[in-house]
Design a protein around this motif. Structure first.
Motif, PDB file in Angstrom:
ATOM      1  N   ILE A  32      -9.102   1.191  -9.911  1.00  0.00           N
ATOM      2  CA  ILE A  32      -9.553  -0.016 -10.615  1.00  0.00           C
ATOM      3  C   ILE A  32     -10.383   0.377 -11.832  1.00  0.00           C
ATOM      4  CG2 ILE A  32     -10.918  -2.118 -10.461  1.00  0.00           C
ATOM      5  CD1 ILE A  32     -10.210  -2.237  -7.493  1.00  0.00           C
ATOM      6  N   HIS A 124      -2.786  -8.260 -17.594  1.00  0.00           N
ATOM      7  CA  HIS A 124      -2.577  -7.274 -16.548  1.00  0.00           C
ATOM      8  C   HIS A 124      -1.121  -7.221 -16.085  1.00  0.00           C
ATOM      9  CE1 HIS A 124      -6.770  -6.888 -16.820  1.00  0.00           C
ATOM     10  NE2 HIS A 124      -7.030  -6.543 -15.575  1.00  0.00           N
ATOM     11  N   HIS A 137       8.776  -1.057  -7.509  1.00  0.00           N
ATOM     12  CA  HIS A 137       7.352  -0.934  -7.179  1.00  0.00           C
ATOM     13  C   HIS A 137       6.600  -2.234  -7.448  1.00  0.00           C
ATOM     14  CE1 HIS A 137       7.928   3.287  -6.506  1.00  0.00           C
ATOM     15  NE2 HIS A 137       8.357   3.477  -7.739  1.00  0.00           N
ATOM     16  N   LEU A 139       5.250  -4.368  -5.453  1.00  0.00           N
ATOM     17  CA  LEU A 139       4.022  -4.519  -4.665  1.00  0.00           C
ATOM     18  C   LEU A 139       2.871  -3.707  -5.259  1.00  0.00           C
ATOM     19  CD1 LEU A 139       5.397  -4.599  -1.017  1.00  0.00           C
ATOM     20  CD2 LEU A 139       4.599  -6.504  -2.429  1.00  0.00           C
ATOM     21  N   LEU A 140       3.171  -2.537  -5.772  1.00  0.00           N
ATOM     22  CA  LEU A 140       2.150  -1.728  -6.437  1.00  0.00           C
ATOM     23  C   LEU A 140       1.661  -2.428  -7.704  1.00  0.00           C
ATOM     24  CD1 LEU A 140       0.501   0.884  -6.716  1.00  0.00           C
ATOM     25  CD2 LEU A 140       2.473   1.875  -7.903  1.00  0.00           C
ATOM     26  N   LEU A 142       1.707  -5.686  -8.305  1.00  0.00           N
ATOM     27  CA  LEU A 142       0.908  -6.849  -7.908  1.00  0.00           C
ATOM     28  C   LEU A 142      -0.456  -6.436  -7.361  1.00  0.00           C
ATOM     29  CD1 LEU A 142       3.649  -9.100  -6.296  1.00  0.00           C
ATOM     30  CD2 LEU A 142       2.579  -9.330  -8.554  1.00  0.00           C
ATOM     31  N   LYS A 143      -0.504  -5.330  -6.631  1.00  0.00           N
ATOM     32  CA  LYS A 143      -1.787  -4.832  -6.121  1.00  0.00           C
ATOM     33  C   LYS A 143      -2.720  -4.462  -7.269  1.00  0.00           C
ATOM     34  CE  LYS A 143      -3.094  -0.534  -4.405  1.00  0.00           C
ATOM     35  NZ  LYS A 143      -2.887   0.682  -3.655  1.00  0.00           N
ATOM     36  N   LYS A 144      -2.179  -3.751  -8.252  1.00  0.00           N
ATOM     37  CA  LYS A 144      -3.003  -3.369  -9.402  1.00  0.00           C
ATOM     38  C   LYS A 144      -3.418  -4.594 -10.219  1.00  0.00           C
ATOM     39  CE  LYS A 144      -1.880   1.380 -10.361  1.00  0.00           C
ATOM     40  NZ  LYS A 144      -1.659   2.303 -11.465  1.00  0.00           N
ATOM     41  N   PHE A 146      -3.776  -7.704  -9.173  1.00  0.00           N
ATOM     42  CA  PHE A 146      -4.756  -8.500  -8.435  1.00  0.00           C
ATOM     43  C   PHE A 146      -6.116  -7.800  -8.375  1.00  0.00           C
ATOM     44  CE2 PHE A 146      -6.903  -9.653  -4.456  1.00  0.00           C
ATOM     45  CZ  PHE A 146      -7.111 -11.001  -4.719  1.00  0.00           C
ATOM     46  N   ALA A 147      -6.144  -6.534  -7.962  1.00  0.00           N
ATOM     47  CA  ALA A 147      -7.413  -5.827  -7.788  1.00  0.00           C
ATOM     48  C   ALA A 147      -8.144  -5.643  -9.114  1.00  0.00           C
ATOM     49  CB  ALA A 147      -7.171  -4.475  -7.118  1.00  0.00           C
ATOM     50  N   THR A 148      -7.432  -5.139 -10.099  1.00  0.00           N
ATOM     51  CA  THR A 148      -8.060  -4.937 -11.403  1.00  0.00           C
ATOM     52  C   THR A 148      -8.379  -6.269 -12.067  1.00  0.00           C
ATOM     53  OG1 THR A 148      -6.798  -2.894 -11.611  1.00  0.00           O
ATOM     54  CG2 THR A 148      -7.829  -3.720 -13.601  1.00  0.00           C
TER      55      THR A 148
END
Length: 168
Positions: A32, A124, A137, A139-140, A142-144, A146-148
């Motif tokens: 992050i 983002h 990828h 899910l990766l 979306l994870k980045k 959302f988190a960032t």
């Protein structure tokens, strides 16, 4: 020189310095790195010259890219949100945005945070989609995003509440 121009140049320089020296080296939880320079698109004057705004967005992203070694990803994301900003404003603020007398001080805090959240989300999505460049990828990505995005939004709201005029 116009007072608004001086303020925007100062914001540009300070956000670049802050992004490059502090937030690019943060690495919270290993992945992050908040993009606080997105708050520049929130602060830019509403009725400013659109061509200058697009050029400024490109230069802001390019300068961040040069210092971050990110191959024009920030420039791409910055130009995209600069282009989409009027549509996002129309979505968040409704018909009030189309009037000449529109000002952020006539809007609610929820509308302003929604506007900033949509800017961060779009930035983002563009940035991480082109960074990973593989639908396999998702899910990766979306994870980045959302988190960032959450960390970036919190910091941008904090920056905007600390450094914006009290009349907002």
């Amino acid at each position: 020189m116009n007072n608004t121009l001086v303020i925007n140049i100062l914001r540009f320089v300070l956000l670049v310095i802050t992004q490059v020296l502090i937030f690019n080296n943060l690495n919270f939880l290993g992945f992050i790195n908040p993009f606080v320079y997105v708050v520049f698109f929130y602060w830019y004057p509403i009725k400013g010259n659109r061509a200058i705004f697009m050029l400024t967005a490109f230069l802001l992203g390019l300068v961040i890219d040069i210092f971050s070694d990110t191959l024009a990803l920030n420039a791409l994301a910055s130009v995209t949100i600069a282009y989409a900003r009027p549509a996002i404003m129309r979505f968040c603020f409704g018909v009030n945005y189309d009037f000449q007398s529109f000002s952020f001080k006539n809007t609610t805090k929820v509308q302003r945070i929604t506007f900033l959240a949509l800017l961060v989300l779009l930035h983002h999505l563009i940035f991480f989609s082109f960074e990973i460049l593989s639908i396999a990828h998702i899910l990766l990505i979306l994870k980045k995003v959302f988190a960032t995005g959450v960390v970036t939004l919190i910091l941008c709201v904090l920056f905007s509440s600390l450094f914006s005029p009290k009349s907002e």
